[in-house]
Scaffold this motif. Structure first.
Motif, PDB file in Angstrom:
ATOM      1  N   SER A 290      10.886   5.594   1.249  1.00  6.38           N
ATOM      2  CA  SER A 290      10.853   7.040   0.984  1.00  6.38           C
ATOM      3  C   SER A 290      12.103   7.757   1.495  1.00  6.38           C
ATOM      4  N   SER A 291      12.821   7.126   2.424  1.00  4.68           N
ATOM      5  CA  SER A 291      14.051   7.760   2.919  1.00  4.68           C
ATOM      6  C   SER A 291      15.140   7.768   1.835  1.00  4.68           C
TER       7      SER A 291
ATOM      8  N   GLY B 149      16.019  -0.492  -0.943  1.00 11.70           N
ATOM      9  CA  GLY B 149      14.610  -0.257  -1.271  1.00 11.70           C
ATOM     10  C   GLY B 149      13.982  -1.606  -1.634  1.00 11.70           C
ATOM     11  N   PHE B 150      12.879  -1.936  -0.990  1.00 10.93           N
ATOM     12  CA  PHE B 150      12.284  -3.259  -1.201  1.00 10.93           C
ATOM     13  C   PHE B 150      11.798  -3.426  -2.652  1.00 10.93           C
TER      14      PHE B 150
ATOM     15  N   TYR C  82      15.305 -10.378   4.483  1.00 10.08           N
ATOM     16  CA  TYR C  82      15.346  -9.476   5.634  1.00 10.08           C
ATOM     17  C   TYR C  82      14.951 -10.390   6.788  1.00 10.08           C
TER      18      TYR C  82
ATOM     19  N   LYS D 277      11.750  -6.999   9.968  1.00 11.65           N
ATOM     20  CA  LYS D 277      11.366  -5.592   9.814  1.00 11.65           C
ATOM     21  C   LYS D 277      10.158  -5.368   8.907  1.00 11.65           C
TER      22      LYS D 277
ATOM     23  N   GLU E  14       3.868  -5.102   2.465  1.00 13.31           N
ATOM     24  CA  GLU E  14       5.097  -5.403   1.725  1.00 13.31           C
ATOM     25  C   GLU E  14       5.201  -6.888   1.363  1.00 13.31           C
TER      26      GLU E  14
HETATM   27  P1  FDP Z   1      12.736   2.181   4.425  1.00 13.50           P
HETATM   28  O1  FDP Z   1      12.964   1.829   5.877  1.00 13.50           O
HETATM   29  O2  FDP Z   1      13.795   3.072   3.834  1.00 13.50           O
HETATM   30  O3  FDP Z   1      11.345   2.714   4.169  1.00 13.50           O
HETATM   31  O4  FDP Z   1      10.255  -1.306   4.815  1.00 13.50           O
HETATM   32  C1  FDP Z   1      10.876  -0.201   4.406  1.00 13.50           C
HETATM   33  C2  FDP Z   1      12.293  -0.407   3.874  1.00 13.50           C
HETATM   34  O5  FDP Z   1      12.854   0.805   3.567  1.00 13.50           O
HETATM   35  C3  FDP Z   1      12.323  -1.306   2.619  1.00 13.50           C
HETATM   36  O6  FDP Z   1      12.003  -0.620   1.456  1.00 13.50           O
HETATM   37  C4  FDP Z   1      13.750  -1.818   2.623  1.00 13.50           C
HETATM   38  O7  FDP Z   1      13.913  -3.069   2.002  1.00 13.50           O
HETATM   39  C5  FDP Z   1      14.088  -1.900   4.094  1.00 13.50           C
HETATM   40  O8  FDP Z   1      13.142  -1.080   4.793  1.00 13.50           O
HETATM   41  C6  FDP Z   1      15.463  -1.392   4.354  1.00 13.50           C
HETATM   42  O9  FDP Z   1      15.790  -1.548   5.670  1.00 13.50           O
HETATM   43  P2  FDP Z   1      17.288  -1.274   6.205  1.00 13.50           P
HETATM   44  O10 FDP Z   1      17.434   0.224   6.191  1.00 13.50           O
HETATM   45  O11 FDP Z   1      17.287  -1.829   7.585  1.00 13.50           O
HETATM   46  O12 FDP Z   1      18.239  -1.952   5.287  1.00 13.50           O
END
Ligand code: FDP
Length: 314
Positions: free
Chosen positions: A116-117, A225-226, A243, A253, A259
């Motif tokens: 969402s960021s 974005g995943f 990741y 993460k 996810e």
């Molecule tokens: P976000 O933190 O922007 O919500 O798990 C959330 C995620 O995005 C995934 O969508 C994305 O693959 C990953 O984290 C991105 O992480 P980085 O910012 O560390 O690359």
């Protein structure tokens, strides 16, 4: 598996409900998947209004706004609760288990708006959903009966599997999902890599792995974005997303229930592979709703190479 059409063919006229019916899916599971699809129409609308909905601010009419991820969570949660087929739900947004109906058939874990960021910089985001039978959310991913994601990009697409292949639908101008690709397949190895996490924190095994991909001429394609990153592997039929475990964070993460499990289910259904580097994602026994794991997911041979290097160098 009975396919509605031949592998690789395109049939624009088949909508999601008809596709599920023609595959003779369980009626309650069909209902649940269609509820998620309906909810996504409201989510995409919220994204497209351009109203970023920063929590704590008000809109043109002076009404309090909800952040888009909070709004998406409410939209999806409401549909799931009213579906009449759900026992338990768990959202990445609230992190609370909601016992809906002890007689409900399914438990659902979902991330209503992953990434969402990225909304405020106008990059693609998505919804991810994992469905298991019964009310227990802490089941290994191999027990999922269905998984799906919706990608809100220049087009809105929905990708689902009930264990009978992976199928892609596109939202049309009437906001209906129609079949675009049936039986999506991933090649054994690829030419694209999407590496998450800071490279200076990679372990020796991961560093050797990524260097080996670069030496082979793999192209870097990472959106942050995943959902779009996995969709790229899925629909191009090639690539590897990672990741990994980092030197200061052995757990990685990404979250297992919201996810990794649903995406691993989908990628395996398309002929790919998903691993922590040491074990199959779908075989992890979840210990809690917050569980995270490192991930190497995509083309089968590329994941196996990562496993070999991590076994040797950590
Ligand atoms: P976000 O933190 O922007 O919500 O798990 C959330 C995620 O995005 C995934 O969508 C994305 O693959 C990953 O984290 C991105 O992480 P980085 O910012 O560390 O690359």
């Amino acid at each position: 598996m009975t396919a509605v059409s031949e592998p690789g063919t395109t049939k624009l006229q088949i909508d999601l409900r008809r596709h599920l019916r023609e595959l003779d899916e369980d009626r309650d599971l069909t209902r649940l998947i269609c509820e998620v699809a309906d909810a996504s129409k409201y989510i995409v609308n919220s994204i497209r209004t351009g109203d970023l909905g920063v929590a704590g601010t008000s809109n043109l009419y002076g009404e309090d706004q909800l952040a888009l991820d909070v709004l998406s969570d409410r939209i999806l949660r409401k549909r799931l609760i009213h579906s009449g087929v759900v026992a338990t739900i768990l959202s990445e947004e609230t992190n609370e288990v909601i016992e809906v109906d002890p007689n409900g058939k399914f438990s659902v874990a979902f991330d209503p708006l992953d990434g969402s960021s990225l909304v405020d910089v106008n990059l693609a985001v998505g919804t991810i959903v994992s469905i298991c039978r019964g009310g227990n959310l802490l089941q290994p991913g191999r027990e999922q009966v269905a998984a799906m994601y919706i990608l809100y990009g220049p087009r809105t697409t929905l990708v689902y599997s009930t264990g009978r292949g992976v199928h892609e639908f596109q939202m049309n101008h009437l906001m209906e999902y129609t079949l675009t690709t049936e039986n999506v397949r991933i090649k054994p190895s690829g030419r694209i890599y999407s590496p998450g996490g800071q490279r200076n924190l990679y372990t020796e095994g991961t560093e050797k792995y990524v260097s080996s991909l670069e030496e082979k001429g793999y192209k870097l394609r990472y959106s942050g974005g995943f959902v779009p990153d996995i969709n790229q592997v899925m629909m191009k039929g090639t690539g590897i997303f990672l990741y990994p475990h980092l030197r200061d964070n052995p757990h990685g993460k990404l979250r297992l229930l919201f996810e990794l499990n649903p995406m691993a289910f989908l990628i395996e259904q398309a002929g790919g592979k998903a691993s922590t580097g040491k074990q199959r994602i779908l075989d992890i026994e979840p210990q809690g709703i917050d569980d995270r794991a490192p991930v190497f997911i995509g083309c089968r041979e590329d994941v196996e190479t990562a496993e070999e290097l991590i076994a040797r160098y950590g």
